[in-house]
Write a protein that holds these residues in place. Structure first.
Motif, short mmCIF file in Angstrom:
data_model
loop_
_atom_site.label_atom_id
_atom_site.label_comp_id
_atom_site.label_asym_id
_atom_site.label_seq_id
_atom_site.Cartn_x
_atom_site.Cartn_y
_atom_site.Cartn_z
N PHE A 157 -27.45 -16.22 -56.14
CA PHE A 157 -27.57 -15.53 -54.87
C PHE A 157 -28.90 -15.90 -54.22
CE2 PHE A 157 -24.51 -12.96 -57.17
CZ PHE A 157 -23.54 -12.74 -56.20
N THR A 158 -28.84 -16.30 -52.98
CA THR A 158 -30.03 -16.66 -52.22
C THR A 158 -30.07 -15.74 -51.02
OG1 THR A 158 -29.92 -18.94 -52.99
CG2 THR A 158 -31.18 -18.55 -51.00
N LEU A 159 -31.15 -14.99 -50.91
CA LEU A 159 -31.17 -13.86 -49.99
C LEU A 159 -32.44 -13.82 -49.15
CD1 LEU A 159 -29.49 -11.13 -49.72
CD2 LEU A 159 -31.11 -10.19 -51.35
N ILE A 171 -26.97 -15.41 -48.42
CA ILE A 171 -26.70 -14.16 -47.72
C ILE A 171 -27.90 -13.71 -46.89
CG2 ILE A 171 -26.25 -11.68 -48.09
CD1 ILE A 171 -24.69 -12.94 -50.69
N ILE A 172 -27.61 -13.33 -45.66
CA ILE A 172 -28.64 -12.78 -44.78
C ILE A 172 -28.44 -11.27 -44.70
CG2 ILE A 172 -29.59 -12.76 -42.43
CD1 ILE A 172 -28.41 -15.62 -42.09
N SER A 173 -29.50 -10.54 -44.93
CA SER A 173 -29.45 -9.08 -44.79
C SER A 173 -30.09 -8.72 -43.47
CB SER A 173 -30.26 -8.40 -45.90
OG SER A 173 -29.88 -8.89 -47.14
N PRO A 187 -32.14 -23.89 -43.02
CA PRO A 187 -31.26 -24.05 -44.18
C PRO A 187 -31.84 -23.32 -45.38
CG PRO A 187 -31.74 -26.17 -43.14
CD PRO A 187 -32.66 -25.17 -42.52
N PRO A 188 -31.03 -22.77 -46.28
CA PRO A 188 -29.56 -22.80 -46.22
C PRO A 188 -28.97 -21.68 -45.37
CG PRO A 188 -30.25 -21.70 -48.22
CD PRO A 188 -31.53 -22.07 -47.48
N PHE A 189 -29.83 -20.87 -44.71
CA PHE A 189 -29.32 -19.69 -44.00
C PHE A 189 -28.62 -20.03 -42.69
CE2 PHE A 189 -32.71 -18.22 -46.78
CZ PHE A 189 -32.01 -17.28 -47.52
N ASP A 190 -28.71 -21.30 -42.28
CA ASP A 190 -27.95 -21.69 -41.09
C ASP A 190 -26.45 -21.72 -41.39
OD1 ASP A 190 -28.39 -23.84 -42.82
OD2 ASP A 190 -28.39 -25.33 -41.23
#
Ligand code: CUA
Length: 156
Positions: free
Chosen positions: A93-95, A71-73, A52-55
């Motif tokens: 933005f959380t990257l 956001i996943i790059s 989390p939070p990328f899930d």
């Protein structure tokens, strides 16, 4: 006599100011080294999709005036693709990146974030005007670098 007294005061004042200045510089440098500015955090780049939070990449509302865009790059795109955010609200933005260094650069804004594997980067931005904003990768990341882009739709 008076001048002498003033000189002494100024000398003390000057010394104290210098000491204060050096302390601030020292503390700031120290803070930068240990808690990097911009709220960087670490993450296992192999487990981004489970962490989390990328899930759950995408936009979510935090409160009345604040939204977070997670956001996943990765080579050579962003997850999720096009996102929609409101104008006039703070967007955090959380990257991160799952592979190599990319950037998340929003055209015509001051947002130019680095997406670094193993790190989480945050940046707050408020879009004043609705419209479609182009997002580009400004860090050379491989054969598909020039195709790495997406869009942000900013609505009223
Ligand atoms: Cu990703 Cu260049």
């Amino acid at each position: 006599m008076h001048f002498h007294k003033f000189e002494k005061i100024w000398l003390i004042f000057g010394t104290l100011s210098l000491a204060a200045f050096l302390t601030i510089v020292g503390v700031t440098a120290f803070a930068h080294g240990h808690t990097p500015a911009g709220g960087m955090d670490t993450i296992d780049p192999e487990k981004v999709a489970e962490t989390p939070p990328f899930d759950k990449p995408g936009v979510r509302q935090l409160d009345d005036d604040t939204y977070e865009a997670v956001i996943i790059s990765q080579a050579f795109g962003y997850l999720p693709g096009k996102i929609k955010v409101p104008a006039g609200k703070e967007i955090i933005f959380t990257l991160t990146s799952t592979d190599v260094v990319h950037s998340f650069t929003i055209d015509n804004t001051k947002v130019n974030m680095m997406a670094v594997p193993g790190r989480i980067t945050h940046k707050s931005y408020t879009f004043e005007k609705p419209g479609t904003y182009l997002v580009l990768c400004n860090e050379y990341c491989g054969a598909g670098h020039h195709m790495m882009s997406t869009e942000i739709e900013v609505y009223e």
